[in-house]
Design a protein around this motif. Structure first.
Motif, mmCIF file in Angstrom:
data_model
loop_
_atom_site.group_PDB
_atom_site.id
_atom_site.type_symbol
_atom_site.label_atom_id
_atom_site.label_comp_id
_atom_site.label_asym_id
_atom_site.label_seq_id
_atom_site.Cartn_x
_atom_site.Cartn_y
_atom_site.Cartn_z
ATOM 1 N N LEU A 12 0.776 -1.445 -0.019
ATOM 2 C CA LEU A 12 0.145 -0.099 -0.127
ATOM 3 C C LEU A 12 0.835 1.313 0.019
ATOM 4 C CD1 LEU A 12 -2.474 -0.896 2.810
ATOM 5 C CD2 LEU A 12 -2.721 -1.200 0.140
ATOM 6 N N GLU A 13 0.611 2.040 -0.713
ATOM 7 C CA GLU A 13 1.181 3.362 -0.856
ATOM 8 C C GLU A 13 0.479 4.177 0.032
ATOM 9 O OE1 GLU A 13 2.854 3.869 -5.403
ATOM 10 O OE2 GLU A 13 1.097 4.961 -4.860
ATOM 11 N N VAL A 14 1.225 4.988 0.991
ATOM 12 C CA VAL A 14 0.856 5.771 2.247
ATOM 13 C C VAL A 14 1.736 7.091 2.290
ATOM 14 C CG1 VAL A 14 -0.033 3.886 3.486
ATOM 15 C CG2 VAL A 14 2.193 4.631 3.856
ATOM 16 N N GLY A 15 1.148 7.891 2.744
ATOM 17 C CA GLY A 15 1.814 8.956 2.816
ATOM 18 C C GLY A 15 2.988 9.283 4.082
ATOM 19 N N SER A 16 2.987 8.698 4.977
ATOM 20 C CA SER A 16 3.733 8.560 6.039
ATOM 21 C C SER A 16 3.700 6.912 6.550
ATOM 22 C CB SER A 16 3.636 9.440 7.229
ATOM 23 O OG SER A 16 4.295 9.142 8.456
ATOM 24 N N VAL A 17 4.836 6.192 6.814
ATOM 25 C CA VAL A 17 4.695 5.070 7.377
ATOM 26 C C VAL A 17 4.502 5.141 8.737
ATOM 27 C CG1 VAL A 17 6.280 2.938 7.834
ATOM 28 C CG2 VAL A 17 6.247 3.867 5.513
ATOM 29 N N LEU A 21 1.145 3.269 10.153
ATOM 30 C CA LEU A 21 1.375 2.138 11.296
ATOM 31 C C LEU A 21 0.409 2.769 12.536
ATOM 32 C CD1 LEU A 21 5.126 1.300 11.130
ATOM 33 C CD2 LEU A 21 3.482 -0.215 10.596
ATOM 34 N N GLU A 22 0.402 3.885 12.850
ATOM 35 C CA GLU A 22 -0.647 4.348 13.979
ATOM 36 C C GLU A 22 -1.999 4.111 13.371
ATOM 37 O OE1 GLU A 22 -3.013 6.741 16.128
ATOM 38 O OE2 GLU A 22 -2.626 7.501 14.123
ATOM 39 N N PHE A 23 -2.407 4.353 12.263
ATOM 40 C CA PHE A 23 -3.870 4.207 11.960
ATOM 41 C C PHE A 23 -4.315 2.988 12.074
ATOM 42 C CE2 PHE A 23 -6.605 3.266 8.114
ATOM 43 C CZ PHE A 23 -7.805 4.294 8.763
ATOM 44 N N TYR A 24 -3.433 1.943 11.112
ATOM 45 C CA TYR A 24 -3.878 0.590 11.187
ATOM 46 C C TYR A 24 -3.715 0.018 12.587
ATOM 47 C CZ TYR A 24 -4.781 0.646 6.038
ATOM 48 O OH TYR A 24 -5.259 0.850 5.043
ATOM 49 N N GLY A 25 -2.801 0.413 13.311
ATOM 50 C CA GLY A 25 -2.647 0.025 14.871
ATOM 51 C C GLY A 25 -3.945 0.272 15.594
#
Length: 144
Positions: A12-17, A21-25
């Protein structure tokens, strides 16, 4: 001809890894496999999702990927608690903050099957399939 066996990972392309990680976490119980450069890898049992920093396209419309969860309604609650807009329709679909279109399906209801060993290793050995999913697997001769 070679046969497709499965999917090893989705990138997945994301703006910030770090933000991804925080979002999906906030939504899922995640285990970080590792990081390399501008990428991070989240384990999903014997598979993984790669997060690649740098979105290069507009939000997805038809293109999407499906995540299989052990509890679809718990996922719905986690999305609502995180303030994520659930897309209209009969499924459980959402866009992440970078425009990745995600469909959520319950393990019980789909043909996708983990081996008993993998489920046990994930602490999900009591997770069972619905009658409909078992019937679909039987129809294809995949019920073991």
């Amino acid at each position: 001809m070679p046969r497709l066996v499965g999917i090893n990972h989705v990138a997945l392309e994301v703006g910030s890894v770090d933000e991804a990680l925080e979002f999906y976490g906030r939504l899922f119980d995640l285990e970080l496999r590792g990081r390399a450069g501008r990428m991070a890898f989240m384990d999903i049992g014997d598979q993984f999702i790669a997060l690649a920093e740098g979105r290069t396209q507009p939000p997805d419309r038809a293109r999407h990927f499906g995540l299989v969860v052990d509890d679809k309604e718990a996922t719905r609650r986690a999305l609502e608690e995180a303030g994520v807009q659930i897309l209209p329709g009969r499924g459980l679909d959402f866009l992440d903050p970078w425009g990745n279109f995600v469909q959520v399906v319950d393990y019980r209801d789909v043909q996708f099957t983990k081996t008993p060993e993998i489920l046990r290793g994930m602490g999900l050995d009591a997770l069972e399939k619905s009658d409909q999913a078992l019937a679909e697997l039987r129809e294809k001769g995949l019920d073991g």
